[in-house]
Design a protein around this motif. Sequence first.
Motif, PDB file in Angstrom:
ATOM      1  N   GLN A 172     -42.085 -11.969  38.526  1.00 33.57           N
ATOM      2  CA  GLN A 172     -40.713 -11.715  38.981  1.00 33.57           C
ATOM      3  C   GLN A 172     -39.934 -13.016  39.098  1.00 33.57           C
ATOM      4  N   GLU A 173     -40.598 -14.028  39.597  1.00 35.49           N
ATOM      5  CA  GLU A 173     -39.911 -15.295  39.760  1.00 35.49           C
ATOM      6  C   GLU A 173     -39.524 -15.889  38.410  1.00 35.49           C
ATOM      7  N   ALA A 174     -40.461 -15.814  37.453  1.00 34.72           N
ATOM      8  CA  ALA A 174     -40.168 -16.323  36.108  1.00 34.72           C
ATOM      9  C   ALA A 174     -39.005 -15.554  35.484  1.00 34.72           C
ATOM     10  N   GLU A 175     -38.988 -14.240  35.709  1.00 36.78           N
ATOM     11  CA  GLU A 175     -37.887 -13.420  35.181  1.00 36.78           C
ATOM     12  C   GLU A 175     -36.554 -13.850  35.766  1.00 36.78           C
ATOM     13  N   LYS A 176     -36.580 -14.062  37.076  1.00 33.33           N
ATOM     14  CA  LYS A 176     -35.350 -14.428  37.783  1.00 33.33           C
ATOM     15  C   LYS A 176     -34.791 -15.756  37.256  1.00 33.33           C
ATOM     16  N   ILE A 177     -35.672 -16.736  37.118  1.00 34.10           N
ATOM     17  CA  ILE A 177     -35.200 -18.054  36.677  1.00 34.10           C
ATOM     18  C   ILE A 177     -34.757 -18.007  35.217  1.00 34.10           C
ATOM     19  N   SER A 178     -35.485 -17.242  34.403  1.00 34.00           N
ATOM     20  CA  SER A 178     -35.088 -17.118  32.994  1.00 34.00           C
ATOM     21  C   SER A 178     -33.673 -16.581  32.897  1.00 34.00           C
ATOM     22  N   LYS A 179     -33.406 -15.539  33.670  1.00 35.24           N
ATOM     23  CA  LYS A 179     -32.075 -14.928  33.659  1.00 35.24           C
ATOM     24  C   LYS A 179     -31.031 -15.947  34.063  1.00 35.24           C
ATOM     25  N   ARG A 180     -31.352 -16.669  35.136  1.00 39.54           N
ATOM     26  CA  ARG A 180     -30.397 -17.654  35.633  1.00 39.54           C
ATOM     27  C   ARG A 180     -30.132 -18.744  34.593  1.00 39.54           C
ATOM     28  N   ASN A 181     -31.182 -19.100  33.846  1.00 36.08           N
ATOM     29  CA  ASN A 181     -31.011 -20.119  32.808  1.00 36.08           C
ATOM     30  C   ASN A 181     -30.351 -19.561  31.547  1.00 36.08           C
ATOM     31  N   GLY A 182     -29.993 -18.285  31.567  1.00 35.46           N
ATOM     32  CA  GLY A 182     -29.285 -17.688  30.440  1.00 35.46           C
ATOM     33  C   GLY A 182     -30.181 -17.269  29.294  1.00 35.46           C
ATOM     34  N   SER A 183     -31.460 -17.085  29.556  1.00 32.23           N
ATOM     35  CA  SER A 183     -32.372 -16.663  28.492  1.00 32.23           C
ATOM     36  C   SER A 183     -32.445 -15.143  28.470  1.00 32.23           C
ATOM     37  N   ASN A 184     -32.557 -14.565  27.285  1.00 30.56           N
ATOM     38  CA  ASN A 184     -32.605 -13.105  27.240  1.00 30.56           C
ATOM     39  C   ASN A 184     -34.032 -12.567  27.241  1.00 30.56           C
ATOM     40  N   ARG A 185     -35.024 -13.475  27.290  1.00 25.30           N
ATOM     41  CA  ARG A 185     -36.402 -13.017  27.504  1.00 25.30           C
ATOM     42  C   ARG A 185     -37.029 -13.875  28.613  1.00 25.30           C
TER      43      ARG A 185
END
Lengths: 291, 403
Positions: B37-50
């Motif tokens: 979940q944490e990796a997902e959250k940070i990915s989203k914040r960094n603008g990554s779509n995966r």
Amino acid sequence: MENALKNHLIELENESLELIREVCFTNDFDKIVVLYSIGKDSSVLLHLFQKAFYPFPIPVRFMHIDTGWKFKEMYTFREKISKDINLIVYKNPENLNPFTDGSRYTEIMKTEALKQAIEQYGFKIAFGGARRDEEKSRSKERMVSIRDKYHKWNPRNQNPEISPLWNTYYTEETELRVFPLSNWTELDIWEYIRQENINVVDLYFAKERNVVKTPSGMYIATQDKHKGEKRSVRFRTLGCYPLTGAVESEAKNVDDVIEELKTAKYTERITRVIDYDTEGSMEKKKKDGYF
Amino acid sequence: MDKIFSFICCGSVDDGKSTLIGRLLLDSGNVKIDQLQEAEKISKRNGSNRTELSLLSDGLLSEREQQITIDVAHRYFDYNNIRFHILDCPGHKQYTRNMVIAAAMTNTALLVVDCMGGIQEQTLKHIDICSLLRVQNLCICITKCDLLQGDLQDNPILKNLCKKIETLMKKYNFNYTIIPISSVSGYNIDKVFNQIYTYAQEVLETQNKKCILHIQAARLSKDTRFYYARETTHTSPEKGENYTLYPANIGVGISNVTGHGVFNIDSDIDVERGDCITNTPVLVHNILKQKTIWFNEPSEDMLLKHGTRIVKIKKYTDDLIETDDVIIFNDIDDIKENGFAVIIDNKTKRTIGCCVFIDNKRSNQQTTTHKNEDESKKQKLKSILASQGFSQADINKMIASIK
Ligand SMILES: Nc1nc2c(ncn2[C@@H]2O[C@H](COP(=O)(O)OP(=O)(O)OP(=O)(O)O)[C@@H](O)[C@H]2O)c(=O)[nH]1
Ligand SMILES: [Mg+2]
């Protein structure tokens, strides 16, 4: 096959014992302290210290940084243990309150307290029971980690460490934190506790306890503050009771705990408010001098 | 779990090391919900779509912000009854030292090469370091193959790169394989698992019986001396076995083993920290043929730590180091664990180099100082006196007066 009997716990134990001895035998015993938190990792660490020096007694002191807000079962356990080891109990006289002082509480009662105690006793080397698998900034930690004279961690200014040729020197400018359990996982800790028959605080085992459910977790109800409900819960980590969440569980003994952990869906850290409050909070605390 | 097997993941910056480690952790069921979940959250914040799987391994805030690895991450996963300990190395040039230390601790490496970028300067550097530190097994993963178009079986880019790698490998002595993968799609990840599992079995099965004990301390309880030692080759001594004590070069028997690395010997010889008790041939020299990887500039005043011995460096050139006392070691080609040392700056006490011993056995030079022979005579005399019933303190006094 003879080697098949040798399981990975023996290897982990060997590495820990060699590190403990290497650090202690290359430095003054008086400069060394073992941070003892009364938790499961500390129990294992204590056991390893006993084994490392056997048949001689442990030559260094232990220290508990108390906040006054630990679970009462932990104080009872400490009482018992203090007969076996040379234990210092240190508490920051500022006496902050976790309910009303918020994040300053951890900073003053834990991080600051640790720094004060280290200075008061003139320790240069502090052993701790932290593991790399506990938390992501810890996964970057050395087994022998350098802190500056203000006790601060700088991840970019560490020794290139070739284990087991550990560099065990400190200087006037530096001090050391040493982590013999670096390569152990939570499950390893429990399998070792079972194998070696190590005593731990009862709070790790499930029992009907009076708890309050809040959005940030499930906490022990204190009579004056909350009305709780009875639930079968246990703790995966132990700390200050207002900041340590319980998990629902039926694991009543070590065997049950091991079975439960094999299928656990979350890490143990989610039960600790201190690590989980913001991203990178453990890293920030370590940089400030937390262990 | 029976055994622990460690391996490193190396290769040039951004070629996909941490992402591959993330994928291995995920596919072996070693990622917990809160970590994902944490990796997902940070990915989203960094603008990554995966979900950026590298976030499962890159733990420092600055690593997450810059999306590069700075320091080695230690991760663990269990697969088919083996505990794997992965050391995820930084690829960036500035942090090469952190890759060196990881390579010293293992026999096996995953080397990643970006299928588009091919072999980079840092790839070559890492291969050289692996070679110097005798990492035997190289599993070369050509990463990001999901970015290639069409049928991978005869993709020209891939074919070309494989050829180049094969040519390059002719210069080295590795046991290697090449696997095209994608950590994003999961392509061929099962092959990577199988390969490291095979390496693990090979390495773990060839456990040796060579036992090298570097003495950490000696302590006296009543009449019994207890020795504490590091088991350098991860092999323990057993009661009744015969060993040789160095640098004295005297035979001793193990009379009892009371714990891990804790034992007694059947002789009154005075053994101290820094000595070595072993059942396998070792070299005892103070002039060392070596190659050093420097992490910092060499300084005026340096120490060399090997085993449990710390000696002063008197002279050094690119190939030779002369120390003020002998060390007890092997060439890295004979026994890897006993084949390297660290160099410490005596002033700052920081580790500034990793020194690898090469070709000392073959060169067969008379390098050992006389100190060693004296030591051996002294020890023999001590044991004679001890057998005649003199106390340790008296013996020491007598020995001192001889000089
Ligand atoms: N399309 C695609 N992208 C990938 C793959 N593996 C890694 N990447 C991307 O490549 C970039 C770098 O990946 P990392 O895993 O951080 O690279 P690294 O080798 O660990 O980098 P350093 O540790 O800083 O040297 C990231 O943006 C990844 O998402 C892959 O299999 N396919
Ligand atoms: Mg990386």
